[in-house]
Design a protein around this motif. Sequence first.
Motif, PDB file in Angstrom:
ATOM      1  N   ILE A   1       0.859  -1.179   0.000  1.00 12.36           N
ATOM      2  CA  ILE A   1       0.000   0.000   0.000  1.00 12.36           C
ATOM      3  C   ILE A   1       0.898   1.233   0.000  1.00 12.36           C
TER       4      ILE A   1
ATOM      5  N   ARG B   1      -9.899   0.792  -2.226  1.00 14.02           N
ATOM      6  CA  ARG B   1      -9.121  -0.393  -1.837  1.00 14.02           C
ATOM      7  C   ARG B   1      -9.600  -1.624  -2.602  1.00 14.02           C
TER       8      ARG B   1
ATOM      9  N   GLU C   1      -6.233  -1.694  -4.847  1.00 13.38           N
ATOM     10  CA  GLU C   1      -5.128  -2.012  -3.942  1.00 13.38           C
ATOM     11  C   GLU C   1      -3.982  -2.708  -4.667  1.00 13.38           C
TER      12      GLU C   1
ATOM     13  N   SER D   1      -2.417   0.206  -7.152  1.00 15.33           N
ATOM     14  CA  SER D   1      -1.917   1.447  -6.530  1.00 15.33           C
ATOM     15  C   SER D   1      -1.912   2.611  -7.517  1.00 15.33           C
TER      16      SER D   1
ATOM     17  N   LEU E   1      -4.218   4.947   3.064  1.00 14.15           N
ATOM     18  CA  LEU E   1      -3.392   5.750   2.163  1.00 14.15           C
ATOM     19  C   LEU E   1      -2.898   7.003   2.883  1.00 14.15           C
TER      20      LEU E   1
END
Length: 513
Positions: A4, A156, A160, A163, A243
């Motif tokens: 992440i 997400r 995820e 990104s 984030l």
Amino acid sequence: MNHIPQIRNDNGIPTLYVKGEPFFVLGGEIHNSSASSLEYMERHVWSNLEGLNLNSLIVPLYWETIEPEEGRYQFGLLDGLIGQARKRNIHLIFLWFGLWKNSESMYVPAWMKQDTAAYFRAEKVSGEKLDTISPLCEAAVEKDAQAFSKIMAHIREIDEEESTVMIMQVENEIGLLGTACDYSPAAREAFAREIPAELAGEYGASGDWKAAFGADAEEYFMAYHFAKAVEKITRAGQKEYPLPCYTNAWLKQYPWYAGSYPSGGPIREVHRIWKLAAPSLFTLAPDIYVPYAADVMDEYSYEGNPLFVPEVRKDAVTSSYCMYAFGKHNAIGYSPFGAEELGLPPEAVDRPPMEVMAALNIDPSAFEIEGSKEYLSRTYGLMEQMKPLYLKHRGTKHLQSWCRKSETDYGAFFQFEKYDLAVAYAPRMTAKPLGAGMVYELAENQFLIVGMMSTLKFQAKAGENVKVNFLRLEEGEIENGRWKPGRILNGDEQMALKLGDMPECLYVELYKY
């Protein structure tokens, strides 16, 4: 292994990591309404960004489009924006236009706008209501937090692994305009109470807000309550998807009193309160349209507040400020506002009316774009190619940076291990960058110079009865952190190291005799 995006500490330097690798935001922020239509983005934004060497884009998300009916969320626009960015290998920073944008509540859903009893407005001392929902309205803050948490959970779910979305900006240029304080009944009651224990401990103060903070009480009160609201919203979102998050500041500027700029917003003077009340934000970022941009970067970059510039002027000087942001302050990123206009002819740029710029104390030259695209593209390209070299030397005495700060700033002086360097700035010229650059000390007599609009002279240390000259002087390029030489410069070219308006690279090897 999935990573992440996060802010890590690299040898004392906060650094954005994306997919486990350092990432420097070479960005642009688009106009406020551009992202409300995917068709408009395709026709008028993405094509105009080509050739800028961007790796990131700051894009608004609008609460009114995501939750048009209370409790019912629509993510089609968000999904489309992510898809468009992925096709172009561009990362996104989403700008959450929730409760507050430029001190007003203009992007809240219609159902909230119309229910002024449940979602009450801030008021002037006269009782006049502002178009700003009060940060003391817990019901509104709770609704914003719910919406932001839904957004983060959705991002997400769909992003995820990729990104594409790296960072979130929470609200935009928060504060109250036209009044230093909220005088709604809820605010009056809170203002008369004992200050919160965390502030009492931090400042060694006691009593109600006026007794504790005197002339600063109104602005401190608003800063605390805006910060607490943003913290609640941010934490709700990060619980779903952690984030990195930040918020941005409309700068304190002439005529300098709270309310002439948004009172309570995260200007430098109230960072102490914001840091205490909103610890989930990784930084408080300045929006810079003033002509003293480098001074603002100096002010907002300090330990505990890494420099990120999400909005900045887009005229030709922005390339100089970009180089200074990274070279001097190890910036997380840099992003001129209205980036899609850099691909237009200068006469096609939609500038704010002069009366608006005057009212907001905006320097009109900040919107001039002649030459900007070429200079910024070159600077972004250099930053990307310098990345391995930059990562090795940043934060050390072996990398120094300069930028002309004012009409009376004529140059800079640097002391390296065996040699000193004097930099003289070229006069300021219309539609040209300012004197700016970086110098890498590769070895005690070897230097790599990247910059513009400057003349450089290496000299011996004070007290040394020797002269300095060149063993080698080359022009060339930096490719993936390595020097790729071009011409060997000798003769007349060695009489003065002059950097022109287009950012360029020189390799210098010196000796003394």
